[in-house]
Design a protein around this motif. Structure first.
Motif, PDB file in Angstrom:
ATOM      1  N   ILE A   1       0.840  -1.197   0.000  1.00 59.27           N
ATOM      2  CA  ILE A   1       0.000   0.000   0.000  1.00 59.27           C
ATOM      3  C   ILE A   1       0.880   1.254   0.000  1.00 59.27           C
ATOM      4  O   ILE A   1       0.628   2.203  -0.737  1.00 59.27           O
ATOM      5  CB  ILE A   1      -0.955  -0.014   1.208  1.00 59.27           C
ATOM      6  CG1 ILE A   1      -1.969  -1.143   1.049  1.00 59.27           C
ATOM      7  CG2 ILE A   1      -1.666   1.334   1.355  1.00 59.27           C
ATOM      8  CD1 ILE A   1      -2.817  -1.383   2.278  1.00 59.27           C
ATOM      9  N   ALA A   2       1.907   1.250   0.822  1.00 61.94           N
ATOM     10  CA  ALA A   2       2.819   2.393   0.893  1.00 61.94           C
ATOM     11  C   ALA A   2       3.526   2.607  -0.439  1.00 61.94           C
ATOM     12  O   ALA A   2       3.738   3.754  -0.855  1.00 61.94           O
ATOM     13  CB  ALA A   2       3.841   2.188   2.014  1.00 61.94           C
ATOM     14  N   ALA A   3       3.870   1.524  -1.125  1.00 54.16           N
ATOM     15  CA  ALA A   3       4.525   1.637  -2.434  1.00 54.16           C
ATOM     16  C   ALA A   3       3.591   2.291  -3.443  1.00 54.16           C
ATOM     17  O   ALA A   3       4.011   3.112  -4.261  1.00 54.16           O
ATOM     18  CB  ALA A   3       4.971   0.262  -2.928  1.00 54.16           C
ATOM     19  N   ARG A   4       2.295   1.954  -3.382  1.00 52.94           N
ATOM     20  CA  ARG A   4       1.304   2.580  -4.269  1.00 52.94           C
ATOM     21  C   ARG A   4       1.198   4.068  -3.959  1.00 52.94           C
ATOM     22  O   ARG A   4       1.146   4.903  -4.862  1.00 52.94           O
ATOM     23  CB  ARG A   4      -0.047   1.884  -4.115  1.00 52.94           C
ATOM     24  CG  ARG A   4      -1.179   2.537  -4.876  1.00 52.94           C
ATOM     25  CD  ARG A   4      -1.064   2.357  -6.385  1.00 52.94           C
ATOM     26  NE  ARG A   4      -2.247   2.922  -7.017  1.00 52.94           N
ATOM     27  CZ  ARG A   4      -2.207   3.839  -7.981  1.00 52.94           C
ATOM     28  NH1 ARG A   4      -1.042   4.242  -8.466  1.00 52.94           N
ATOM     29  NH2 ARG A   4      -3.323   4.319  -8.492  1.00 52.94           N
ATOM     30  N   ALA A   5       1.201   4.416  -2.667  1.00 48.37           N
ATOM     31  CA  ALA A   5       1.142   5.827  -2.276  1.00 48.37           C
ATOM     32  C   ALA A   5       2.377   6.570  -2.790  1.00 48.37           C
ATOM     33  O   ALA A   5       2.270   7.680  -3.311  1.00 48.37           O
ATOM     34  CB  ALA A   5       1.031   5.954  -0.759  1.00 48.37           C
ATOM     35  N   ARG A   6       3.516   5.943  -2.657  1.00 53.88           N
ATOM     36  CA  ARG A   6       4.749   6.594  -3.125  1.00 53.88           C
ATOM     37  C   ARG A   6       4.702   6.815  -4.629  1.00 53.88           C
ATOM     38  O   ARG A   6       5.126   7.855  -5.135  1.00 53.88           O
ATOM     39  CB  ARG A   6       5.963   5.755  -2.762  1.00 53.88           C
ATOM     40  CG  ARG A   6       7.215   6.411  -3.320  1.00 53.88           C
ATOM     41  CD  ARG A   6       8.481   5.962  -2.730  1.00 53.88           C
ATOM     42  NE  ARG A   6       9.531   6.799  -3.305  1.00 53.88           N
ATOM     43  CZ  ARG A   6      10.530   6.337  -4.018  1.00 53.88           C
ATOM     44  NH1 ARG A   6      10.668   5.056  -4.219  1.00 53.88           N
ATOM     45  NH2 ARG A   6      11.424   7.155  -4.514  1.00 53.88           N
TER      46      ARG A   6
END
Length: 114
Positions: free
Chosen positions: A63-68
């Motif tokens: 999820i954090a990778a998608r946000a980044r």
């Protein structure tokens, strides 16, 4: 003893909080401040170690990778988090719609041949 109750069994668990904030930031190529920001935006909620340190799971890192990815494209952090939440809600709604249309087995209900 079942594998999921052993330390090695946790390696296959996407929800196991295996990564420290520093390690998670390194893996994502970002900063701990970014992880704190998406936590404050309620996109992910890391678990806390006994010492109070944030721990992240593989699922949270995805999820954090998608946000980044969105932030790297120029989207503000808060907006990126909202987009991801809405994407997740849409995916869940589509899944529920499909289940209701075809039943829990996913087999063809009576949809009139459409």
């Amino acid at each position: 003893m079942p594998a999921e109750n052993t330390p090695a069994g946790n390696l296959d668990d996407d929800d196991y909080p295996a990564y420290t904030m520093g390690r998670a930031a390194d893996m994502l190529g970002t900063t701990p401040a970014f992880l704190r920001a998406i936590g404050e935006a309620k996109l992910i909620t890391p678990l806390r170690s006994e010492g109070g340190h944030r721990r992240y799971s593989r699922y949270q890192l995805r999820i954090a990778a998608r946000a980044r990815e969105l932030v790297d494209q120029g989207t503000p952090v808060e907006a990126a988090c909202r987009i991801i939440i809405l994407e997740d809600q849409l995916e869940e709604a589509l899944r529920l719609n499909e289940t209701m249309r075809h039943g829990p087995g996913g087999g063809g209900g009576n949809d009139g041949g459409h």
